[in-house]
Design a protein around this motif. Structure first.
Motif, mmCIF file in Angstrom:
data_model
loop_
_atom_site.group_PDB
_atom_site.id
_atom_site.type_symbol
_atom_site.label_atom_id
_atom_site.label_comp_id
_atom_site.label_asym_id
_atom_site.label_seq_id
_atom_site.Cartn_x
_atom_site.Cartn_y
_atom_site.Cartn_z
ATOM 1 N N ARG A 91 18.813 44.501 43.428
ATOM 2 C CA ARG A 91 19.060 45.274 44.331
ATOM 3 C C ARG A 91 17.704 45.939 44.447
ATOM 4 N NH1 ARG A 91 19.530 46.368 49.394
ATOM 5 N NH2 ARG A 91 19.954 48.304 50.064
ATOM 6 N N GLU B 246 15.349 43.236 46.123
ATOM 7 C CA GLU B 246 15.826 43.012 47.753
ATOM 8 C C GLU B 246 15.199 44.237 48.284
ATOM 9 O OE1 GLU B 246 19.804 42.462 50.462
ATOM 10 O OE2 GLU B 246 19.900 43.571 48.337
ATOM 11 N N ARG C 88 11.458 43.473 48.804
ATOM 12 C CA ARG C 88 11.248 42.404 49.811
ATOM 13 C C ARG C 88 11.411 42.755 51.137
ATOM 14 N NH1 ARG C 88 14.525 39.367 46.091
ATOM 15 N NH2 ARG C 88 16.180 39.372 47.394
ATOM 16 N N GLU C 89 12.148 43.749 51.456
ATOM 17 C CA GLU C 89 12.844 44.244 52.778
ATOM 18 C C GLU C 89 11.797 45.296 53.120
ATOM 19 O OE1 GLU C 89 16.633 45.299 52.419
ATOM 20 O OE2 GLU C 89 17.390 43.451 52.623
#
Length: 309
Positions: A46, A49, A52-53
């Motif tokens: 998480r 993630e 990356r976002e």
């Protein structure tokens, strides 16, 4: 006083992003490595993630997945929200002006975000519903207690109004429904020493110098129940509930005192019959007397069968 740093992320759901300061003595190669160790309850996948976002940022913007560790720096991100059961009761607005908002909080709604209660809290609901992103409470009520809570709208007035509660210059009255004991002499003042340990659900009365004081008065009684007025001088955790229980008249619906019972968080039946009924103080800005009274009634008194059922 050092000025609070403005978060580089906007509020989400009325909530500020979390801020993590990076220790000066850090030896991690990347910020990602530090976050994985710092946040053991968050799945590393998480964290990857979010990186990356672009969901984890510093003052210069989104942090790259391989960004090097910066001792003494800081990062911001929005925490993932828990799944919450909606609290099916409305908040009643009692008073609003340019500085203050006074509301009648229902049972089962926490005052501020904490633990598994985030969106289903009075603060977050009011910030979103009234479009008041800077709203902040001057004090708190337990999740299971209903009644008056004073919020501050104008950020410039926060210190003045919060100080009233810290200095105990606000006169508070509560109502409670509990068993009637004809052998109990009332009114009386109850004093005791209350201790609440972290990670322990219930507070305890222990030997030692009293740090909690409550005036208790019987207003009326019928059918084995009494309606009581409680005036706390101090504000210890669960003070009113403990003092009523110590007299042998625990408040109806109390799942902690005298014995802890396991009630699911989504069970909205048989609410604690404790109500913050009035707030009275001298306004620190206008220096005028102010008093606010609840619009609510305790169901175990007005509708005992409905409350019990």
């Amino acid at each position: 006083m050092r000025r609070r740093q403005k978060p580089p992320l906007p509020k989400r759901h009325g909530l500020d992003p979390a801020r993590l300061r990076l220790p000066e003595d850090g030896v991690w190669a990347t910020i990602r490595d530090h976050l994985v160790e710092r946040l053991p309850r968050v799945d590393p996948a998480r964290i990857d993630e979010l990186l990356r976002e672009g969901g984890i940022v510093d003052l210069d913007g989104p942090i790259a997945p391989d960004a090097p560790y910066v001792p003494g720096g800081a990062v911001w991100f929005h925490r993932d929200l828990p799944i919450e059961t909606p609290v099916p009761f409305d908040i009643t607005i009692v008073h609003r002006d340019a500085d203050l908002l006074v509301v009648d909080k229902p049972h089962f709604l926490a005052t501020i975000p904490r633990g598994q209660h985030i969106l289903q809290t009075a603060l977050v609901r009011l910030r979103r519903e009234l479009d008041l992103p800077e709203l902040i409470p001057a004090h708190r009520l337990d999740r299971v207690t209903a009644g008056l809570v004073l919020f501050i709208i104008n950020p410039a007035r926060r210190g003045a109004y919060q100080t009233m509660f810290h200095k105990r210059t606000v006169r508070k009255e509560y109502e409670a429904i509990a068993p009637f004991d004809p052998a109990l002499t009332l009114p009386r003042v109850v004093r005791s020493r209350i201790v609440k340990e972290k990670q322990v659900l219930a507070a305890q009365e222990v030997d030692g110098e009293p740090n909690a004081e409550t005036s208790i008065e019987l207003l009326e009684h019928r059918d084995g129940l009494g309606r009581y007025r409680l005036r706390p001088v101090t504000g210890r955790t669960h003070q009113l509930r403990l003092h009523m229980s110590s007299l042998g008249i625990p408040i109806l619906g109390d799942d902690f005192y005298p014995v802890i019972t396991d009630k699911p968080v989504h069970d909205f039946t048989r609410p604690l019959q404790l109500l913050a009924a009035s707030l009275e103080f001298t306004d620190p800005i206008s220096h005028q007397p102010r008093r606010f009274d609840t619009t609510r009634k305790l169901q175990a008194w007005t509708d005992p069968a409905g409350w019990a059922g």
